[in-house]
Design a protein around this motif. Structure first.
Motif, mmCIF file in Angstrom:
data_model
loop_
_atom_site.group_PDB
_atom_site.id
_atom_site.type_symbol
_atom_site.label_atom_id
_atom_site.label_comp_id
_atom_site.label_asym_id
_atom_site.label_seq_id
_atom_site.Cartn_x
_atom_site.Cartn_y
_atom_site.Cartn_z
ATOM 1 N N LEU A 1 35.672 49.447 -5.449
ATOM 2 C CA LEU A 1 34.137 49.633 -4.636
ATOM 3 C C LEU A 1 33.645 48.396 -4.372
ATOM 4 C CD1 LEU A 1 32.162 51.778 -3.296
ATOM 5 C CD2 LEU A 1 31.117 50.959 -5.793
ATOM 6 N N THR A 2 33.445 47.750 -4.924
ATOM 7 C CA THR A 2 32.888 46.316 -3.995
ATOM 8 C C THR A 2 34.165 45.381 -3.037
ATOM 9 O OG1 THR A 2 31.594 45.695 -5.443
ATOM 10 C CG2 THR A 2 32.057 44.154 -4.434
ATOM 11 N N SER A 3 35.320 45.602 -3.741
ATOM 12 C CA SER A 3 36.630 45.337 -2.530
ATOM 13 C C SER A 3 36.511 46.040 -1.245
ATOM 14 C CB SER A 3 37.741 44.740 -3.320
ATOM 15 O OG SER A 3 37.925 43.919 -4.240
ATOM 16 N N ILE A 4 36.661 47.029 -1.309
ATOM 17 C CA ILE A 4 36.437 48.131 0.164
ATOM 18 C C ILE A 4 35.450 48.068 1.142
ATOM 19 C CG2 ILE A 4 36.619 50.486 0.349
ATOM 20 C CD1 ILE A 4 39.188 51.410 -1.496
ATOM 21 N N ASN A 5 34.105 48.107 -0.118
ATOM 22 C CA ASN A 5 32.618 47.411 0.880
ATOM 23 C C ASN A 5 32.839 46.761 1.654
ATOM 24 O OD1 ASN A 5 31.996 50.265 0.275
ATOM 25 N ND2 ASN A 5 30.682 49.501 -1.433
ATOM 26 N N THR A 6 33.106 45.592 0.721
ATOM 27 C CA THR A 6 33.343 44.334 2.049
ATOM 28 C C THR A 6 34.113 44.245 2.641
ATOM 29 O OG1 THR A 6 31.877 42.466 -0.956
ATOM 30 C CG2 THR A 6 33.822 41.274 1.365
ATOM 31 N N ILE A 7 35.576 44.605 2.967
ATOM 32 C CA ILE A 7 36.741 44.566 3.862
ATOM 33 C C ILE A 7 35.859 45.929 5.091
ATOM 34 C CG2 ILE A 7 38.472 45.226 4.178
ATOM 35 C CD1 ILE A 7 39.633 44.719 1.248
ATOM 36 N N THR A 8 35.861 46.229 5.151
ATOM 37 C CA THR A 8 35.175 47.335 5.616
ATOM 38 C C THR A 8 33.990 46.711 6.372
ATOM 39 O OG1 THR A 8 35.383 49.457 3.970
ATOM 40 C CG2 THR A 8 34.605 49.932 6.250
ATOM 41 N N LEU A 9 32.539 45.700 6.023
ATOM 42 C CA LEU A 9 31.552 46.037 6.228
ATOM 43 C C LEU A 9 32.328 44.392 6.859
ATOM 44 C CD1 LEU A 9 28.723 46.113 3.911
ATOM 45 C CD2 LEU A 9 29.396 47.774 5.813
ATOM 46 N N THR A 10 33.245 43.485 6.514
ATOM 47 C CA THR A 10 33.630 42.423 7.549
ATOM 48 C C THR A 10 34.249 42.773 8.389
ATOM 49 O OG1 THR A 10 34.098 41.456 5.441
ATOM 50 C CG2 THR A 10 35.554 40.751 7.305
ATOM 51 N N ALA A 11 35.134 44.294 8.520
ATOM 52 C CA ALA A 11 35.321 44.602 9.942
ATOM 53 C C ALA A 11 34.754 45.050 10.781
ATOM 54 C CB ALA A 11 36.779 45.528 9.384
ATOM 55 N N SER A 12 33.392 45.889 10.514
ATOM 56 C CA SER A 12 32.970 46.198 12.066
ATOM 57 C C SER A 12 32.160 44.415 11.921
ATOM 58 C CB SER A 12 31.420 46.936 10.647
ATOM 59 O OG SER A 12 32.868 48.736 9.974
ATOM 60 N N MET A 13 31.502 43.927 11.518
ATOM 61 C CA MET A 13 31.411 42.759 11.717
ATOM 62 C C MET A 13 32.331 42.334 12.808
ATOM 63 S SD MET A 13 29.363 40.730 8.669
ATOM 64 C CE MET A 13 29.093 39.234 9.593
ATOM 65 N N MET A 14 33.882 41.942 12.566
ATOM 66 C CA MET A 14 34.331 41.342 13.278
ATOM 67 C C MET A 14 35.138 42.404 14.987
ATOM 68 S SD MET A 14 38.013 40.421 11.491
ATOM 69 C CE MET A 14 37.647 38.780 9.671
ATOM 70 N N THR A 15 34.572 43.959 14.897
ATOM 71 C CA THR A 15 34.770 44.534 15.444
ATOM 72 C C THR A 15 33.442 44.256 16.743
ATOM 73 O OG1 THR A 15 35.274 46.206 14.735
ATOM 74 C CG2 THR A 15 34.898 46.853 16.520
ATOM 75 N N GLY A 16 32.732 44.351 16.518
ATOM 76 C CA GLY A 16 30.649 43.775 17.433
ATOM 77 C C GLY A 16 30.961 42.477 17.851
ATOM 78 N N MET A 17 31.901 41.635 17.072
ATOM 79 C CA MET A 17 32.242 40.120 17.554
ATOM 80 C C MET A 17 32.903 40.147 18.481
ATOM 81 S SD MET A 17 32.418 37.537 14.052
ATOM 82 C CE MET A 17 32.920 36.218 14.671
ATOM 83 N N ALA A 18 33.969 41.108 18.298
ATOM 84 C CA ALA A 18 35.473 41.219 19.326
ATOM 85 C C ALA A 18 34.340 41.769 20.788
ATOM 86 C CB ALA A 18 36.314 42.077 18.772
ATOM 87 N N ALA A 19 33.337 42.995 20.949
ATOM 88 C CA ALA A 19 33.067 43.038 21.996
ATOM 89 C C ALA A 19 32.166 42.699 22.579
ATOM 90 C CB ALA A 19 32.107 44.886 21.311
ATOM 91 N N MET A 20 31.691 41.345 21.847
ATOM 92 C CA MET A 20 30.784 40.742 22.355
ATOM 93 C C MET A 20 31.510 38.924 23.239
ATOM 94 S SD MET A 20 27.231 39.969 19.911
ATOM 95 C CE MET A 20 28.636 39.716 18.745
ATOM 96 N N SER A 21 32.602 38.793 22.946
ATOM 97 C CA SER A 21 33.553 38.246 23.618
ATOM 98 C C SER A 21 33.377 38.641 24.928
ATOM 99 C CB SER A 21 34.538 37.896 22.445
ATOM 100 O OG SER A 21 35.657 38.653 23.045
ATOM 101 N N ASP A 22 34.542 37.157 25.501
ATOM 102 C CA ASP A 22 34.268 37.678 26.633
ATOM 103 C C ASP A 22 35.915 37.930 27.308
ATOM 104 O OD1 ASP A 22 31.835 36.433 27.481
ATOM 105 O OD2 ASP A 22 32.494 33.987 27.518
#
Length: 431
Positions: free
Chosen positions: A123-144
């Motif tokens: 559970l800890t690993s899945i939540n950590t991976i999921t939130l990390t992937a969501s943050m990467m998606t937001g960073m990708a949207a802000m990139s040029d």
């Protein structure tokens, strides 16, 4: 022994004549042969066996040095009078079963701890991976664009896909439910171990006891299997059925109640039979039915959560892969971030809240009540009263299992027997 030293023995006899005029003294000397000096005459007497008074009393009572000695004729042996002696082979078999049970207790305990760790770590690993992937998606949207955008998209999509696969496996095996199964198995094996120990200690075990113990061990193994592949219990059954960890028993012909005093009928009488029938009805109508209903609700909730988690992470993977495209635009970003966040919430509710464990707890409680019902029915259907479990003992055990006193148990049976009165009281006060 006595020593005699003498060289002569002198005897003097004095006689007087009544009719004579004078007195005459007669002296006689007996000479015995002389022995050499310093010699002794030894007289040997036969040696007699001497015995003290206490020892004599012990022998007469049949005890010597704490060991009982009985005199019996060759035709009559003391062993013939002892009809309560256990067969050593039967006792040895029961001890062998107890050793196997103790080993199973340790196995279920260790595996239960391991599977409980699976639940928390995954559970800890899945939540950590999921939130990390969501943050990467937001960073990708802000990139040029360019290489950073591609790297972030690939990373977030890969993480979401990996989480989807892990969630599929985790929801399939339900680690929290597995851990609860092992805890129940360890508790029931301990209870069986104590039952066999009591049988060996206070009664005379027979081959029938050995067979019954073997059947109970095999029934527990079937109800709570250790392996995952091939024999794992279905975590999402179509209908909720209580587990059966006790062997099947023959159904005997139903007999009518009878009168008489308890002392003459192995603790049974007609009043106790009627009380047990009423309690059995309450167990079926209230306790077992209620826990099966609650188990059904927990199962439906667990199914919905188990389906929603991988679905949300899959949608998040699709959204993250479309970030930066002109056709989807902001919709892909919203889908990737929101779906990932919701997936973390769903996983926390399912596995952090241990919904599978709650379902197993309700299911096992229903099985506990089913076992009590069958115990009552098997005793009431037994034709010979002597072959039943002692009535007073059975009533006391039933009251303890339900968390009631004897008077409360009888009051429950009385209130349940009153026609036209709605009785909302459950039989058990423990669960």
């Amino acid at each position: 022994m006595a020593s005699i030293r003498a060289s002569s023995l002198t005897c003097s006899l004095i006689s007087s004549s009544l009719g004579g005029r004078g007195k005459r003294m007669i002296r006689a000397t007996i000479n015995m042969p002389k022995r050499p000096n310093n010699s002794t005459v030894s007289i040997d007497f036969p040696k007699l066996k001497t015995r003290g008074l206490v020892e004599d009393l012990e022998l007469r009572s049949g005890y010597t040095n704490g060991i009982t000695t009985t005199q019996s004729s060759p035709k009559t042996s003391p062993r013939n009078y002892d009809t309560k002696v256990s067969d050593p082979m039967v006792v040895a078999k029961l001890y062998a079963i107890m050793e196997a049970i103790a080993d199973r207790v340790e196995m279920h305990k260790n595996i239960g701890e391991q599977r409980n760790n699976w639940n928390s770590l995954l559970l800890t690993s899945i939540n950590t991976i999921t939130l990390t992937a969501s943050m990467m998606t937001g960073m990708a949207a802000m990139s040029d664009g360019g290489a950073p955008l591609l790297a972030l998209k690939l990373s977030s999509t890969s993480l979401f896909l990996a989480v989807t696969g892990i969630l599929f496996v985790m929801n399939k095996i339900q680690p929290s439910q597995l851990a609860e199964e092992q805890r129940n198995a360890a508790r029931l094996f301990k209870k069986l171990h104590e039952e066999i120990h009591t049988t060996v200690s206070i009664s005379t075990p027979t081959l029938e006891d050995v067979k019954e113990a073997m059947d109970k061990v095999l029934a527990l193994d079937k109800a709570y299997p250790l392996p995952l592949l091939g024999v794992m219990l279905d975590k999402f059954p179509k209908t909720v059925e209580p587990p059966r960890w006790w062997p099947e028993k023959e159904r005997k012909q139903v007999i009518k109640g009878f009168g008489g005093r308890k002392n003459n009928n192995n603790g049974w009488d007609s009043k106790l039979e009627e009380e047990l029938k009423e309690i059995n009805m309450v167990l079926k109508r209230k306790d077992e039915e209620d826990y099966l209903r609650l188990g059904g609700k927990a199962l439906k909730l667990n199914k919905a959560l188990a389906f929603s988690g991988p679905l949300l992470t899959g949608l998040a993977a699709v959204g993250s892969s479309l970030v930066g495209t002109t056709s989807c635009g902001s919709l892909a970003v919203v889908l990737g971030i929101v779906a990932g966040a919701l997936s973390s919430v769903v996983n926390t509710l399912e596995h952090g809240g241990q919904v599978g464990m709650v379902f197993e707890m309700y299911r096992s409680n229903a099985g506990f009540f089913r076992l009590m019902e069958e115990s009552i029915e098997s005793n009431l259907k037994e034709r010979e009263v002597e072959r039943r479990e002692n009535g007073e003992m059975f009533e006391m055990k039933l009251a303890l299992q339900l968390g009631r006193s004897l008077s409360e148990l009888r009051d429950l049976a009385t209130s349940s027997s009153i026609k036209g009165v709605a009785n909302h009281e459950f039989a058990s006060k423990l669960f």
